[in-house]
Design a protein around this motif. Structure first.
Motif, short mmCIF file in Angstrom:
data_model
loop_
_atom_site.label_atom_id
_atom_site.label_comp_id
_atom_site.label_asym_id
_atom_site.label_seq_id
_atom_site.Cartn_x
_atom_site.Cartn_y
_atom_site.Cartn_z
N GLY A 149 -26.07 34.50 -124.35
CA GLY A 149 -26.62 34.30 -125.41
C GLY A 149 -25.84 35.58 -126.16
N VAL A 150 -25.97 36.20 -127.71
CA VAL A 150 -25.83 36.93 -128.79
C VAL A 150 -27.42 37.28 -129.02
N LEU A 151 -27.10 38.90 -129.26
CA LEU A 151 -27.88 39.48 -130.01
C LEU A 151 -26.73 40.74 -131.05
N PHE A 152 -28.31 40.93 -131.84
CA PHE A 152 -27.31 42.06 -132.56
C PHE A 152 -27.84 43.63 -132.10
N ILE A 153 -26.75 44.18 -132.72
CA ILE A 153 -27.71 45.67 -132.50
C ILE A 153 -27.60 46.04 -133.10
N LEU A 188 -33.34 38.23 -147.93
CA LEU A 188 -32.99 37.49 -146.62
C LEU A 188 -33.54 38.32 -145.78
N ASP A 189 -34.43 38.34 -144.77
CA ASP A 189 -35.09 38.98 -143.90
C ASP A 189 -34.60 38.64 -142.87
N LEU A 190 -34.02 39.65 -142.04
CA LEU A 190 -33.84 39.91 -140.19
C LEU A 190 -34.19 40.60 -139.50
N ASP A 191 -35.39 41.41 -140.27
CA ASP A 191 -36.83 41.42 -139.32
C ASP A 191 -37.36 40.39 -138.71
N ASP A 201 -31.97 47.11 -127.61
CA ASP A 201 -31.44 48.57 -127.83
C ASP A 201 -31.57 48.62 -129.00
N ALA A 202 -31.83 47.17 -129.79
CA ALA A 202 -31.12 47.89 -131.27
C ALA A 202 -32.37 48.96 -131.77
N ASP A 203 -32.27 49.35 -132.96
CA ASP A 203 -32.36 51.20 -133.77
C ASP A 203 -34.30 49.62 -134.64
N ARG A 204 -35.47 49.87 -133.69
CA ARG A 204 -36.35 48.75 -134.97
C ARG A 204 -36.69 49.49 -136.11
#
Length: 447
Positions: A149-153, A188-191, A201-204
């Motif tokens: 799959g793919v996830l956003f950093i 648009l809420d991408l969280d 490891d994305a900066d939350r």
């Protein structure tokens, strides 16, 4: 972005863009884009061909990035548009995971089978199972069941989304345009759902809440069409439609809902006669969306004053505007003026037998006077006296006539009573009889 006064807009994309934006900001009329398209290396033929807007956007960003290298604005394109995602393959039964980080400037989102942007993002990060004949070879672990799959950093401050309206249809063996209804939100809420699109490891701490800035619409089919855009330049409630040289104020319904695509129901003209509503497919729909992150909007949407524009650019563009205004005035007053071309003996001597072999003179190479039509001919003679140093009393003007063999010759001198009239009166009487109002000035030998 640094440009120099020696640059030419048609050969420099940065300067062509600066020139275009300056004119948009300070002109009250539409601005031509010929300089900009020439700076891309396009000729007239290219300008009339339909180019894919996403491809153009990428080429433009690459060119700007290249021009920014080694300058104070190096890295600006990346800071604005670059995000990163992580491609991963994770084994289910053994402890093995492979990841690869990639950058993007825009995201291509599926339209087919998706009702809105959130459904497209869900599909983007959808997990694929690698099992059975499709097992993953995990180095020392051999073939393994795995998840891919793919996830956003991270997401960029300016998020550019391309909606995949054009796809290859295997059944038809052709490219087709997908006109299905596809919704996109104003915010648009991408969280959402606890950051379901983000990698571990994305900066939350960064809030990925975006506001819609612009909607690019494609109207037409796969073989051609027309682009126009709905933009709210300052993220206010006021939207504007930019359609070539025409800019109009629009409401949010026109910018959003009417660009979702899908089918539209025509109002029934005779409701009692037929209860079946007539539906038709809308061929105008959103193709690209631009969102700006709420926390970055004050840095991105800011006023540009004249002092922010390079001095050489201000001087050059003000001069261009003045010249354009002069031309406009010249054109507006053109009907009040006429051009009189005056040939002298010197012109005849210089040209006959050299540049000219059958005519006596080439009138395009003699002195021209732009004179108001209401000017008395005697005042015109004063102008000639100033220019050539021939006193008025020693001037005699001849009218040229076109002969049957298509050559021009001085035909007759103007009479004293004719010279007392205005140029307009003379033209109405003389130009009907003779082919041209050009003049030959004969100088009295005593002069």
């Amino acid at each position: 972005m640094p440009t120099t006064e020696n640059d030419v807009p048609t050969g420099s994309i940065p300067l062509a863009l600066q020139s275009l934006f300056y004119k948009l900001q300070y002109n009250d009329t539409s601005v031509a884009t010929k300089e900009l398209t020439k700076s891309f290396g396009w000729d007239t033929y290219d300008s009339f061909m339909q180019h894919d807007v996403q491809e153009l956007n990428r080429v433009l960003c690459e060119k700007l990035e290249d021009k920014m290298k080694g300058t104070v604005v190096e890295g600006t394109i990346q800071q604005l548009f670059e995000g990163h995602h992580m491609n991963y393959i994770e084994c289910i039964n053994v402890d093995y995971k492979s990841t690869r980080k990639e950058s993007y400037y825009d995201l291509q989102l599926d339209v087919k089978g998706c009702r809105d942007v959130y459904a497209s993002f869900d599909k983007y990060v959808e997990v694929e199972r690698l099992e059975g004949d499709n097992k993953y070879h995990a180095e020392e672990h051999g073939l393994q069941d795995a998840k891919k799959g793919v996830l956003f950093i991270d997401f960029p401050p300016v998020l550019q989304l391309q909606l995949k309206r054009f796809e290859y249809d295997f059944m038809r063996d052709a490219m087709v345009k997908i006109n299905d209804r596809y919704e996109f939100p104003l915010q648009l809420d991408l969280d959402r759902e606890n950051g379901k699109y983000l990698s571990p490891d994305a900066d939350r701490s960064v809030r990925n809440l975006y506001t819609l800035h612009s909607v690019l619409v494609h109207s037409g089919g796969v073989h051609g069409g027309h682009y126009y855009a709905f933009i709210r330049p300052t993220l206010s409630d006021q939207w504007y439609k930019f359609d070539d040289e025409r800019v109009t104020k629009e409401d949010v319904k026109r910018a959003l809902e009417e660009q979702y695509g899908g089918e539209e129901e025509l109002p029934q003209t005779n409701p009692g006669f037929n209860n079946t509503p007539f539906k038709f497919t809308k061929y105008s729909n959103a193709y690209m969306l631009v969102y700006i992150r709420e926390s970055d909007k004050d840095k991105i949407i800011c006023d540009v004053d004249e002092k922010d524009i390079a001095e050489h650019l201000r001087i050059r563009l003000k001069k261009e505007q003045e010249e354009k205004e002069d031309k406009r005035r010249y054109k507006a007053q053109a009907h009040l003026y006429t051009i009189i071309k005056v040939a002298r003996d010197e012109d005849l001597a210089e040209q006959t037998g050299r540049d000219i072999y059958f005519d006596l003179v080439d009138h395009d190479k003699v002195r021209s006077f732009r004179i108001q039509k209401q000017t008395p001919f005697t005042a015109f003679k004063e102008e000639v006296a100033k220019e050539f140093g021939i006193p008025v009393q020693f001037q005699r003007f001849w009218i040229w006539a076109k002969r049957q063999n298509h050559t021009y010759r001085p035909n007759r001198p103007l009479l004293a009573q004719e010279e007392s009239q205005t140029i307009s009166s003379l033209m109405s009487k003389v130009s009907d009889v003779y082919a041209s109002f050009d003049k030959y000035v004969e100088v009295d030998a005593r002069g």
